[in-house]
Design an enzyme around this catalytic site. Structure first.
Site, short mmCIF file in Angstrom:
data_model
loop_
_atom_site.label_atom_id
_atom_site.label_comp_id
_atom_site.label_asym_id
_atom_site.label_seq_id
_atom_site.Cartn_x
_atom_site.Cartn_y
_atom_site.Cartn_z
N SER A 75 0.84 -1.20 0.00
CA SER A 75 0.00 0.00 0.00
C SER A 75 0.87 1.24 0.00
O SER A 75 2.01 1.22 0.45
CB SER A 75 -0.94 0.00 1.21
OG SER A 75 -0.19 -0.03 2.40
N ASP A 76 0.30 2.31 -0.52
CA ASP A 76 0.99 3.60 -0.50
C ASP A 76 -0.06 4.69 -0.64
O ASP A 76 -1.18 4.45 -1.11
CB ASP A 76 2.01 3.71 -1.63
CG ASP A 76 2.97 4.87 -1.38
OD1 ASP A 76 3.85 4.74 -0.51
OD2 ASP A 76 2.81 5.92 -2.02
N GLN A 77 0.32 5.88 -0.21
CA GLN A 77 -0.57 7.03 -0.31
C GLN A 77 0.21 8.22 -0.84
O GLN A 77 1.33 8.48 -0.40
CB GLN A 77 -1.16 7.36 1.06
CG GLN A 77 -2.19 8.48 1.01
CD GLN A 77 -2.74 8.78 2.40
OE1 GLN A 77 -2.01 9.21 3.27
NE2 GLN A 77 -4.03 8.53 2.58
#
Length: 199
Positions: A75-77
């Site tokens: 995951s990443d933002q």
């Protein structure tokens, strides 16, 4: 037999989200240089959502090398305002600059999830939340940062919505879990579909 779930993250927030949802998983931080991956993507004009997806995939693939047949959650933002892409502030001066630039404006948080098994991408997803910061005075920003301290350096927007950062906002459009950096509802739905968790 359900596959082993691995969260490719050192983030205590993401770990807590999975734990609170009752998932059995292991966590292992990916050993990638995020800035080195981001720079060519951003230079080529990739959208903030595409950058988040690319980083999530890189994290999942890095960790998947160590876990045969496991389902790895990367995951990443990313955060953007217009054409500007923000990164975690390096220091409190930069955190204050970030908040000043967000004051009275709407920015976007793009949270990506990529599931990888044996170096193959099984699923990609990105959700976006639009966040409108109320007009902030310099005095308020300084007092706010003095109160939250170095926590401001742990997130891309220099705020934590689940804490005192909520006071910065006048409007939020989007899923709460997207804002926290892990869109849980689509993730849980996909894990059920894949037979990785109880349906």
């Amino acid at each position: 037999m359900k596959p082993l779930l691995i969260l490719a993250s050192a983030s205590p927030f993401r770990r807590a989200l999975l734990s609170n949802a009752g998932l059995a998983f292991e966590a292992r931080a990916a050993a990638i240089d995020e800035r080195a991956l981001e720079q060519p993507l951003e230079a080529s004009g990739a959208s903030p959502a595409d950058v988040a997806l690319a980083l999530a995939e890189a994290k999942a693939k890095d960790v998947a090398r160590y876990f045969s047949d496991a389902l790895v959650i990367g995951s990443d933002q990313t955060m953007s305002l217009g054409t500007r892409v923000y990164h975690k502030p390096r220091d409190m001066t930069e955190a204050a600059e970030h908040l000043r630039s967000l004051s009275g404006r709407m920015h976007s948080l793009n949270s990506a999830i990529v599931l990888v098994r044996n170096d193959e991408v099984v699923w990609r997803h990105v959700s976006t939340a639009n966040m409108t910061v109320r007009p902030l005075s310099d005095g308020f920003i300084d007092r706010h940062l003095a109160k939250v301290g170095e926590k401001a350096l742990t997130s891309v927007g220099a705020y934590q919505l689940e804490g005192e950062g909520i006071q910065l906002f006048e409007r939020i459009e989007g899923d709460y879990f997207t804002i926290l950096g892990l869109p849980m509802l689509p993730l849980l739905s996909k894990l059920r579909e894949l037979g990785a968790i109880d349906a």
